[in-house]
Design a protein around this motif. Structure first.
Motif, short mmCIF file in Angstrom:
data_model
loop_
_atom_site.label_atom_id
_atom_site.label_comp_id
_atom_site.label_asym_id
_atom_site.label_seq_id
_atom_site.Cartn_x
_atom_site.Cartn_y
_atom_site.Cartn_z
N LEU A 172 0.83 -1.20 0.00
CA LEU A 172 0.00 0.00 0.00
C LEU A 172 0.87 1.25 0.00
O LEU A 172 0.59 2.21 -0.72
CB LEU A 172 -0.92 -0.01 1.22
CG LEU A 172 -1.87 1.18 1.39
CD1 LEU A 172 -2.78 1.30 0.18
CD2 LEU A 172 -2.68 1.05 2.67
N ALA A 175 2.34 1.79 -3.37
CA ALA A 175 1.33 2.23 -4.33
C ALA A 175 0.94 3.69 -4.12
O ALA A 175 0.63 4.41 -5.08
CB ALA A 175 0.09 1.33 -4.24
N LEU A 176 0.95 4.14 -2.87
CA LEU A 176 0.52 5.52 -2.59
C LEU A 176 1.54 6.56 -3.05
O LEU A 176 1.16 7.69 -3.36
CB LEU A 176 0.28 5.68 -1.08
CG LEU A 176 -0.97 5.01 -0.51
CD1 LEU A 176 -1.04 5.20 0.99
CD2 LEU A 176 -2.23 5.56 -1.17
N PRO A 178 3.38 6.90 -5.94
CA PRO A 178 3.07 7.49 -7.25
C PRO A 178 1.63 7.96 -7.37
O PRO A 178 1.32 8.81 -8.21
CB PRO A 178 3.35 6.33 -8.23
CG PRO A 178 3.11 5.10 -7.42
CD PRO A 178 3.53 5.43 -6.03
N LEU A 179 0.74 7.42 -6.54
CA LEU A 179 -0.68 7.73 -6.68
C LEU A 179 -1.03 9.09 -6.10
O LEU A 179 -1.69 9.91 -6.75
CB LEU A 179 -1.51 6.64 -6.00
CG LEU A 179 -3.02 6.72 -6.18
CD1 LEU A 179 -3.38 6.55 -7.66
CD2 LEU A 179 -3.72 5.66 -5.34
N ILE A 180 -0.57 9.38 -4.88
CA ILE A 180 -0.93 10.64 -4.24
C ILE A 180 0.29 11.48 -3.84
O ILE A 180 0.13 12.60 -3.35
CB ILE A 180 -1.81 10.40 -2.98
CG1 ILE A 180 -1.04 9.59 -1.93
CG2 ILE A 180 -3.10 9.71 -3.37
CD1 ILE A 180 -1.82 9.38 -0.64
N HIS A 184 1.35 13.47 0.86
CA HIS A 184 0.02 12.96 1.20
C HIS A 184 0.11 11.55 1.79
O HIS A 184 -0.66 11.20 2.70
CB HIS A 184 -0.88 12.94 -0.03
CG HIS A 184 -1.29 14.31 -0.49
ND1 HIS A 184 -0.49 15.06 -1.33
CD2 HIS A 184 -2.38 15.06 -0.24
CE1 HIS A 184 -1.09 16.22 -1.57
NE2 HIS A 184 -2.24 16.24 -0.92
N ALA A 185 1.05 10.74 1.28
CA ALA A 185 1.21 9.38 1.81
C ALA A 185 1.69 9.42 3.25
O ALA A 185 1.26 8.61 4.08
CB ALA A 185 2.20 8.60 0.94
#
Length: 436
Positions: A172, A175-176, A178-180, A184-185
């Motif tokens: 998780l 994944a976070l 590049p995603l947010i 934010h992670a």
């Protein structure tokens, strides 16, 4: 924060006598614990990544890691005395709230793209202090809100959630990023602590028994040590805890070398083995939750002996499929050991001493790491040299600079270095090897 005023923690609440695991207090504590635990695992992954990217070195990460773990070993035993004296609800809520503030400060640094090492170390130390107080408080609360015949199932559920966080958290966190984005992670951890604090503020716990007149923290600490040395079963359990952690740390050190040099596999196989170990831990705690078990010291010895046999079997069947099976078996056996260990401690130790005993347990678990590292038999430079695997998605010029930097490492460290560059567009591999 409001607290109930009634009987001491050693007496169980009326609702816990009527109900089992479905009663509200334990469910709230377990749910809030998994939220904060998952946030912490995500935080560890993202913070390590950000610090390496921001500073270009693992040194800062080492400082932050040390600052986060030292309080558990240094102040943990004295923190256990405070946990036994204070209202445990106050401890749970306050530590999560303070941890949320510390995690938020690190997230704010990521938002401004500044890595102030002293601030990072201080924030990590605050998180470590919160952990040193939260863990023994959470474990010592369980007997106060769960009926005695349900303790095994309660601990199996708690350990299951912890293993699930270890299993899901790294993926998780990765994944976070590049995603947010990193800021934010990192903020996820602060939010998880805040949610956990808010949830635990709703629980009802009775306060601890007041300390005796003139009783100091030092006197309370000494009283705990006298109890642990006097009670043979508790003393043997603590010795067993130290030995188990000592040898398991050695296994964690040797596993990457075993994968790369014996199995001739890469980081994917290493990740798969760790996943198999976590899956084994999750599955066994599910079984313990479904079926009631009576914890016995002899069972602990059998579980850990069987776990040792799985480790001894690794060189006998040096294949990846066999290693995956043995890792899953080891995870299951260690998970069973942990569940029964915590249950036995909660059953035999008086409620007014549980915080002290559990703080010693966590101190031993952390304190076993340095001696295990120092006494590891693999001290030959060729074997003990750090093994670093970097996956770089860089333009040609930056990739060349990175390889050139690796080429200079032997002159500085005296270790051999091997690097491989893979171009996904041309599927070409560039080898770089540098000797001493």
């Amino acid at each position: 924060m409001s607290t109930a005023t009634s009987a001491p923690t050693g007496t169980r609440e009326d609702d816990s006598q009527r109900g089992g695991l479905r009663q509200r207090t334990f469910v709230t504590i377990a749910a809030s614990n998994i939220v904060s635990r998952l946030g912490t695992v995500v935080f560890d992954v993202v913070l390590a990544w950000w610090l390496v990217q921001r500073t270009g070195s693992t040194t800062v990460s080492s400082y932050v890691l040390a600052a986060g773990t030292l309080p558990i070993a240094v102040i943990g035993p004295f923190g256990g005395v405070l946990v036994d004296r204070w209202n445990k609800k106050t401890v749970l809520v306050a530590t999560d709230a303070v941890a949320a503030a510390a995690a938020l400060s690190i997230a704010l640094m990521a938002y401004t793209d500044t890595a102030h090492v002293p601030v990072l170390v201080c924030a990590a130390a605050v998180l470590g202090i919160c952990t040193a107080l939260f863990k023994p408080a959470m474990r010592s609360v369980v007997p106060a809100v769960v009926a005695p015949d349900r303790l095994g199932r309660a601990n199996s559920l708690t350990n299951n959630l912890a293993e699930t966080a270890k299993l899901v958290g790294p993926a998780l966190g990765a994944a976070l990023i590049p995603l947010i984005g990193v800021p934010h992670a990192l903020l996820v951890n602060a939010l998880s602590f805040a949610v956990s604090a808010a949830a635990q503020a709703t629980i009802r716990l009775k306060p601890s028994a007041p300390a005796g007149p003139g009783s100091s923290v030092w006197e309370g600490f000494c009283a705990g040590l006298r109890y642990m040395s006097r009670e043979r079963l508790v003393r043997d359990l603590l010795i067993m805890c130290g030995l188990v952690n000592f040898f398991l740390v050695s296994f964690n050190v040797l596993l990457p070398l075993y994968v790369s040099r014996v199995l001739q596999q890469g980081s994917g196989a290493y990740s798969a083995i760790l996943t198999a170990e976590a899956v084994g831990g999750v599955l066994v705690t599910v079984l313990f939750f479904m079926f009631r078990t009576s914890p016995r010291p002899s069972a602990l010895a059998w579980y850990i002996a069987a776990a040792g046999l799985t480790l001894a079997a690794l060189p006998v069947w040096p294949t990846l499929p066999a290693t995956l099976v043995l890792a899953a078996a080891q995870g299951a056996l260690v998970g069973a050991f942990n569940t029964l260990f915590f249950t036995l401690i909660q059953q035999v130790v008086p409620g007014e001493l549980l915080g002290r005993v559990f703080s010693i347990v966590y101190m031993i678990a952390v304190g076993a790491m340095p001696p295990s590292y120092a006494t590891n038999p693999l001290h030959a430079p060729d074997v003990w040299a750090p093994h670093v695997s970097l996956a770089l998605n860089l333009p040609d010029r930056q990739r060349a600079d990175a390889l050139a930097l690796l080429a200079g490492i032997p002159a500085i460290s005296g270790h051999a270095v091997a690097a491989r560059s893979y171009d996904t567009s041309t599927r070409m591999v560039t080898e770089l090897s540098a000797g001493r």
